[in-house]
Design a protein around this motif. Sequence first.
Motif, short mmCIF file in Angstrom:
data_model
loop_
_atom_site.label_atom_id
_atom_site.label_comp_id
_atom_site.label_asym_id
_atom_site.label_seq_id
_atom_site.Cartn_x
_atom_site.Cartn_y
_atom_site.Cartn_z
N PHE A 1 49.38 20.28 101.94
CA PHE A 1 50.71 19.17 101.72
C PHE A 1 50.38 18.01 102.34
N GLU A 2 48.96 17.16 102.01
CA GLU A 2 48.76 15.79 102.49
C GLU A 2 48.75 15.24 100.73
N HIS A 3 49.55 15.91 99.88
CA HIS A 3 49.74 14.97 98.27
C HIS A 3 48.38 14.88 97.11
N ASP A 4 47.87 16.00 97.89
CA ASP A 4 46.50 15.85 97.03
C ASP A 4 46.49 16.79 95.94
N ARG A 5 46.61 18.55 96.56
CA ARG A 5 46.06 19.36 95.97
C ARG A 5 46.58 18.76 94.11
N TYR B 1 57.42 28.17 105.42
CA TYR B 1 57.43 26.51 105.74
C TYR B 1 56.05 25.74 106.10
N ASN B 2 56.89 24.40 105.36
CA ASN B 2 55.76 23.05 105.39
C ASN B 2 55.96 22.46 106.99
N TYR B 3 54.71 22.71 108.03
CA TYR B 3 54.52 22.28 109.53
C TYR B 3 54.05 21.01 109.32
N LYS B 4 53.52 20.20 108.09
CA LYS B 4 53.02 19.35 108.43
C LYS B 4 54.07 18.40 108.17
N THR C 1 53.47 16.43 93.44
CA THR C 1 52.12 16.33 94.18
C THR C 1 52.51 17.79 94.97
N SER C 2 53.09 18.84 95.32
CA SER C 2 53.35 19.91 96.36
C SER C 2 53.99 21.11 95.29
N ILE C 3 55.04 20.88 95.03
CA ILE C 3 55.93 21.95 94.52
C ILE C 3 55.20 21.99 93.22
N VAL C 4 55.13 21.15 92.53
CA VAL C 4 53.99 21.65 90.83
C VAL C 4 52.51 22.26 91.22
N SER C 5 51.51 22.36 92.42
CA SER C 5 50.74 22.86 92.70
C SER C 5 50.59 24.15 92.35
N ASP C 6 49.49 25.17 92.68
CA ASP C 6 49.78 26.24 93.77
C ASP C 6 49.49 26.68 95.19
N GLN D 1 37.51 24.04 100.92
CA GLN D 1 38.01 23.25 102.39
C GLN D 1 38.84 22.06 102.08
N ARG D 2 38.64 21.52 100.89
CA ARG D 2 39.62 20.40 100.69
C ARG D 2 41.33 20.87 100.04
N ARG D 3 41.19 21.70 99.84
CA ARG D 3 42.98 22.65 100.07
C ARG D 3 42.85 22.79 101.20
#
Length: 488
Positions: free
Chosen positions: A434-438, A352-355, A75-80, A427-429
């Motif tokens: 990092f909430e697994h939707d990108r 790094y991912n703060y969330k 969900t995250s690493i595969v994305s931009d 704005q969605r991005r």
Amino acid sequence: MKRNKILLVSLMLLVGGAFTQSCSDEFIEVSPSESMTVGDIEKFNNNDGANYFVNSIYAKFLDWNMSTFAWIGVTSIVSDDADKGSSPGDNGSDKDILDALKFTATTPSFKELFASNYQGINRANQAILYVPQLTNADESLRKRLVGEAKFLRAFMYFTLVRSFGGVPLVDHVPVQGNDADKKMQLTRVTKEEIYAFIEKDLKDAIESLPASGYNASTQGRVTGGSAHALLAKVYLYQKKWQLAVDETNLVTGYSLTPNFIDIYKVSGENNAESLFEINGSGSASGRAIQQYSQVQGARGSGGWGWGFSTPTQGLYDAYSATDTRRDATIIHRDMTLYDGRYVPNTVENKFYNYKAYSSAFYDQASTDTNIRYLRYAEVLLIKAEAMNELGQTSAAIPFLNQVRNRANIGDTPAISQADVREDIWKQRRLELAFEHDRWFDLVRTGQAQAAMAADGGKVFQVGKHEVFPLPQDFITEAGGLSAQNPNY
């Protein structure tokens, strides 16, 4: 679930062998339901027993194979939004392959994604079957718990259909030795059939769940508001614009958290913006989302984690300097975090991912961090997007502006339908990073090919990468009952 408010006791531990996962070679593991005897049911024929069935579904979301390394990868690493991170020589099993879009049907993360969600669906099916039989439990409780189980089953099928397209529709507890049930587990149905099933589950859940929050003792459980929000999102993915708007109008009793960063603190868990989040408690061993924070924590001297899934420069640059979401989403060197922890220049990666950050006061392996999956901000963005697609652009803009103004970037300059669409997607991005939707957003909006090209020249193959490959182990076991996705 926070601080054990929901008892995360797996049903498998309570009934011993009766609910142990099958030791067969079946890819979609299903526990032998026929071993659940009348005596076993009587052990759970009370309110606590009814709760245990559904708590076991929530507990599945704490597992490594459900919510951690594979899920972060696909969900995250595969994305931009994220690079592999870590050290150059540490590929994280297959995270380098995912990052480069070079994955195949044998890439391990897809097997974990597929199997873990069916394990959770199995638990949901058992709850839906057995909870109504517990006649010594309160009728209202049983009704609500079945609603929760149906929501969670719908959520897992939504993950599967977005990831793979059509998948097997396992809608009940299969009986071992039953040929029809065996075929059910190995035969793909269409994505349209899966979406229809998700919609039905969510509508059923809405009928059984309270509209909004519970009391303190049941905080963290899904509500009717959760189900309306997820149904709106399901409609959005199918471009059922008016139905999406209708569902967002039914999400009441929620509001934006004034300060964005407060959402992700321990004190911000299950707050007025939260519609569905997976709860972890660092204060109790085994009650955490397994190593979710550790995998994504800062790596190297002065760090506290493995350093995977690092925010890209492109994501960082997409935020304006005044956007309060940037420094609440991305940790950088020479930064002091909300709990006073200082991030030195000696950590290995730039971002790094703060969330995913777990407070310095908790053990990183037993993280207290929650995963936020549905927030009221997303409901506003769904409503804005659907209204804009319906041609109601001027009416959509105020909902977009609520999200923008909370981020301190002011009203949108966009006026035309096309420009408003672009800003909503942006704005969605920025809001949901990092909430697994990108990745799923890129695919559904047709942005994936351009976004991947901009992210270091990666190649998104149209006609192939819109879905992931089904795991080769499943295809082999299906023996011709299910075909692989195109071009894999």
